[in-house]
Design an enzyme around this catalytic site. Sequence first.
Site, short mmCIF file in Angstrom:
data_model
loop_
_atom_site.label_atom_id
_atom_site.label_comp_id
_atom_site.label_asym_id
_atom_site.label_seq_id
_atom_site.Cartn_x
_atom_site.Cartn_y
_atom_site.Cartn_z
N ALA A 261 0.57 -1.29 0.07
CA ALA A 261 0.01 0.15 0.02
C ALA A 261 0.92 1.31 0.00
O ALA A 261 0.25 2.29 -0.37
CB ALA A 261 -1.08 -0.09 1.26
N PRO A 263 3.02 4.30 -0.86
CA PRO A 263 3.01 5.42 0.26
C PRO A 263 1.62 5.79 0.65
O PRO A 263 1.36 6.49 1.62
CB PRO A 263 3.56 6.59 -0.38
CG PRO A 263 3.25 6.71 -1.80
CD PRO A 263 3.28 5.09 -2.04
N GLY A 264 0.49 5.19 0.15
CA GLY A 264 -0.70 5.40 0.55
C GLY A 264 -1.78 6.22 -0.36
O GLY A 264 -2.71 6.47 0.16
N LYS A 266 -3.43 5.18 -2.94
CA LYS A 266 -4.60 4.26 -3.24
C LYS A 266 -5.63 4.06 -2.06
O LYS A 266 -6.63 3.99 -2.26
CB LYS A 266 -3.93 3.10 -3.82
CG LYS A 266 -3.32 3.20 -5.25
CD LYS A 266 -2.94 1.90 -6.02
CE LYS A 266 -2.12 2.36 -7.31
NZ LYS A 266 -0.66 2.80 -7.15
N CYS A 381 2.70 -1.03 -12.20
CA CYS A 381 3.14 0.18 -12.96
C CYS A 381 4.19 -0.31 -13.77
O CYS A 381 5.30 0.18 -14.14
CB CYS A 381 3.62 1.26 -11.81
SG CYS A 381 4.95 0.79 -10.88
#
Length: 429
Positions: A261, A263-264, A266, A381
């Site tokens: 997750a 750096p947050g 999403k 990605c």
Amino acid sequence: MNKKSYQNIRALCAKAIFAVLEDGQSLSTALASLNHQVADKDKALIQEISFGVMRVLPELNFYIHHLMKKVLTGKNRVLHYLLLVGLYQILYTRIPEHAAVGETVGAVNDLKKPQLKGVINGVLREFLRQQASLKQKFQQDSKQQISQTLHPSWLLNRLKSAYPEQWQAIVNANNQKPPMWLRVNLNHYSVSEYQQLLEKQQIASESFADIPCAIRLTTAVNVTKLPFFAEGAVTVQDLSAQYAAYLLAPKNGEQILDMCAAPGGKTTHILELAPTANVLAVDVDANRVKRIDENLTRLKQHAQVKVGDGLTPEKWCDGRLFDRILLDAPCSATGVIRRHPDIKWLRRDSDIAQLTELQYAILTRIWPYLKTGGTLVYATCSVLPEENKLQICRFLKENPNAKQQGELRQFLPTELGGDGFFYAVLNKV
């Protein structure tokens, strides 16, 4: 901190580039470790130079090769990277040539090599004299594959194989500076309302029809200039990354796992769409997990955050089952090269097979924690089929209780659009 303790930023750039190309650190990590030695007013310039050198590395090395009979090695190797810094300034910034040369030569003292000042000065001034002819030689270089595309051969070969019609467009997009995309918190403002706030600050922007919260800035700005950024009105997030939460389609009250997750970005988007969802955000990197907490705090959101390995969910999952899982799998990051150009020089061809095995292992070990009838979004990605389409084909073949929902989505980087991302939505039946 006393201003006198700040170092010459060209010296710091050289150290950061050395850390990447000699020690294998990511550029972001290398710069973060030097951050305390940089004055706030200089932070944008150190980023511009360091990332810029990574973007056009083969070109700069080409010029040094033609300007020097002997390569700087051993204890003097850091000065090779200082020369890259000097050349980049001359070629790609608005810094006057005399200032670029003077500041770069001045950095030699900070690198504790004063006896080599004359060498650095001589090479840079010789480049100024030969600039036109060297540029022409570079354009005609026989090693065209690396020089002209600014990409390593192994990656070019993979892109040509996967995208015979599009590989050049991908390479061109990778070599550009990335656009700055924002995600408007629709719980605070509509996109048009936020664009009006930007307009008042004389920040030009465009909205994007496919994603209801996305805005692209015409020119990138520091986040401190974004209206109500500190209050959580907006988040910096690439357009392609903004699809993740929408494809997950979270609902209030559901049990949701955001795996890998940090750096947050999403995690916080999931909570913007479903503010009372029970979200567990997990990442293996303890330092990056802190970033999740920081983002949640800024947006005044709540999620359970844990340090945990996707290979061993039994150690942190407490037997919990989830309605939805977002797995942003560790990958080659070949879709975000324009944001992290050091990826081109840090990755190796052999990494891809190792990454595909890791991705598949995490996917198969997380799958049992999805409820029957639940949804898992697999994301990377990357633009490489081995990490994306081929992974999902293999998983569907080996797991009869997994069913693909909708089409597989492979986004490729485009100059004014989003980064390269892949998404597959899987249902457990």
